[in-house]
Design a protein around this motif. Structure first.
Motif, short mmCIF file in Angstrom:
data_model
loop_
_atom_site.label_atom_id
_atom_site.label_comp_id
_atom_site.label_asym_id
_atom_site.label_seq_id
_atom_site.Cartn_x
_atom_site.Cartn_y
_atom_site.Cartn_z
N THR A 150 -10.68 -0.81 -0.20
CA THR A 150 -10.33 0.34 -1.04
C THR A 150 -8.86 0.70 -0.90
O THR A 150 -8.15 0.92 -1.89
N GLU A 151 -8.39 0.76 0.34
CA GLU A 151 -6.99 1.12 0.58
C GLU A 151 -6.03 0.07 0.00
O GLU A 151 -5.02 0.41 -0.62
N LEU A 152 -6.36 -1.20 0.22
CA LEU A 152 -5.50 -2.28 -0.26
C LEU A 152 -5.43 -2.28 -1.78
O LEU A 152 -4.34 -2.40 -2.36
N THR A 153 -6.57 -2.11 -2.43
CA THR A 153 -6.59 -2.06 -3.90
C THR A 153 -5.76 -0.90 -4.42
O THR A 153 -5.02 -1.04 -5.39
N SER A 154 -5.88 0.25 -3.76
CA SER A 154 -5.12 1.44 -4.17
C SER A 154 -3.62 1.22 -4.03
O SER A 154 -2.85 1.50 -4.96
N ASP A 155 -3.19 0.69 -2.88
CA ASP A 155 -1.76 0.47 -2.65
C ASP A 155 -1.20 -0.58 -3.61
O ASP A 155 -0.08 -0.45 -4.11
N GLN A 156 -1.96 -1.63 -3.88
CA GLN A 156 -1.50 -2.67 -4.79
C GLN A 156 -1.40 -2.13 -6.22
O GLN A 156 -0.47 -2.49 -6.96
N TYR A 157 -2.31 -1.25 -6.59
CA TYR A 157 -2.25 -0.64 -7.93
C TYR A 157 -1.02 0.25 -8.06
O TYR A 157 -0.30 0.20 -9.07
N ILE A 158 -0.77 1.07 -7.04
CA ILE A 158 0.41 1.95 -7.06
C ILE A 158 1.69 1.13 -7.17
O ILE A 158 2.60 1.46 -7.94
N LEU A 159 1.76 0.02 -6.42
CA LEU A 159 2.93 -0.84 -6.47
C LEU A 159 3.09 -1.48 -7.84
O LEU A 159 4.21 -1.61 -8.35
N SER A 160 1.98 -1.88 -8.47
CA SER A 160 2.06 -2.50 -9.79
C SER A 160 2.58 -1.51 -10.83
O SER A 160 3.36 -1.88 -11.71
N GLN A 161 2.16 -0.24 -10.71
CA GLN A 161 2.66 0.78 -11.63
C GLN A 161 4.14 1.04 -11.42
O GLN A 161 4.91 1.21 -12.37
N THR A 162 4.56 1.05 -10.15
CA THR A 162 5.98 1.24 -9.85
C THR A 162 6.81 0.09 -10.39
O THR A 162 7.90 0.29 -10.94
N THR A 163 6.27 -1.13 -10.27
CA THR A 163 6.98 -2.31 -10.77
C THR A 163 7.10 -2.25 -12.28
O THR A 163 8.15 -2.57 -12.85
N GLU A 164 6.01 -1.83 -12.96
CA GLU A 164 6.07 -1.72 -14.43
C GLU A 164 7.13 -0.72 -14.86
O GLU A 164 7.85 -0.93 -15.82
#
Length: 349
Positions: free
Chosen positions: A238-252
């Motif tokens: 859960t934590e890993l998925t959340s952090d990866q999603y946040i990073l993907s939004q920041t990258t976009e």
């Protein structure tokens, strides 16, 4: 002959007996309350501390300070456990708020239902500093704590900001590599919790590392393979998925074509400046031409600028309307204007 039939029965009976764990140790009854607590840690973010909801057993020491936990109720696979004593006890657990107790002593370790573990006194009568166990993974967390102590010493040698940044990068990789070498995924979670803590100086490096390092997905795969039903695995996923999603939004967000936006704004600014420059130049030219008008044309121009009609101008200057129209047409030609509004725009700022 009878023994031949009894032996298989005894073997089946022995297999049906549940595994038994036994954790023993010794505390100083003169310094500590004589109750010892055993906790199972389901949340790796709460590995250290005193949390009443994690406690699964409590025993009282004997007169010499020896204690023992035993039974068959803990997990058959490796899990993280804590044994602690504290002098913060009270009925409402007010002194244990948010896991804090400034008068406690604890040890965290890895164990399963078949383990026999002893926590002996060590040098200078210290306790909970060593583990003797038939489980090779039992002392993995102690090894990690020992490495973290080395890290703290390295940070204390030089207190400059530059040294801190260099040490952050060095120890981030050192701790991560050491955790993988332990070959125990739940021990790696102890390191992961430390490095990814949002309050830690390492958190920035964690976010950078997460973008390019396959280590984190690899750790998830190893957890799923070895501990598919453990709470740690679900929490980490859960934590890993959340952090990866946040990073993907920041990258976009970072991919927004700022270069083209800035260039467009500069072009717009240039066009606007050119427009105002021409407008200003035209106004200066109009002011020059005004000085070249006849006295009567200047009088009529001033009245036009005051929104007077041809009839009102004729009455004010005591001339005919046709004379006013003639002068107005001449003014338009000299100013290169097509209407009264355009004339006004040349003189009104």
């Amino acid at each position: 002959m009878r023994f031949k039939y009894i032996l298989p029965f005894l073997l089946l009976f022995s297999l049906s007996v549940k595994a038994q764990y036994k954790f023993t140790g010794h505390i100083d009854n003169k310094q500590w309350n004589n109750y010892v607590y055993l906790s199972i840690i389901d949340d790796y973010r709460k590995i250290t501390g005193v949390y009443s909801e994690q406690i699964i057993a409590r025993v009282k020491t004997d007169s010499l300070g020896y204690f023992m936990f035993s039974g068959d109720e803990i997990e058959n696979d490796n899990r993280i456990y804590r044994i602690h004593v504290d002098n913060c006890f009270d009925e409402e657990n007010a002194n244990h708020f948010n896991g804090h107790c400034d008068k406690s002593k604890e040890i965290v370790f890895i164990a399963k239902n078949t383990d026999t573990i002893a926590f002996p006194f060590s040098f200078e009568n210290e306790m909970f500093c060593d583990i003797q166990s038939n489980n090779q993974k039992a002392n993995a967390l102690i090894k990690i704590d020992s490495l973290k102590d080395e890290m703290k010493f390295a940070f204390s040698e030089f207190r400059s900001e530059a040294n801190r940044k260099l040490n952050n990068k060095k120890w981030f990789k050192t701790l991560q590599t050491f955790g993988k070498q332990l070959n125990e995924p739940i021990a790696e979670l102890y390191i992961y919790a430390f490095l990814s803590d949002r309050k830690s100086d390492f958190h920035t490096y964690y976010l950078e590392d997460l973008q390019t390092n396959p280590y984190y997905d690899d750790l998830l795969d190893r957890l799923v393979k070895k501990y598919p039903n453990a709470s740690y695995t679900k929490q980490y996923k859960t934590e890993l998925t959340s952090d990866q999603y946040i990073l993907s939004q920041t990258t976009e967000t970072s991919r927004i074509p700022w270069f083209y936006i800035i260039v467009s704004l500069l072009i717009l600014s240039l066009i606007t400046n050119i427009y105002f420059w021409f407008t200003s130049k035209k106004k200066k030219s109009a002011a020059f031409i005004k000085d070249q008008l006849t006295k009567q044309e200047q009088n009529i121009l001033n009245l036009i600028l005051e929104d007077k009609t041809n009839k009102e101008i004729a009455d004010a200057l005591f001339v005919s309307i046709s004379t006013v129209k003639t002068h107005v047409n001449n003014i338009f030609k000299k100013l290169q204007a097509q209407s009264r509004d355009e004339v006004k725009s040349l003189f009104n700022s």
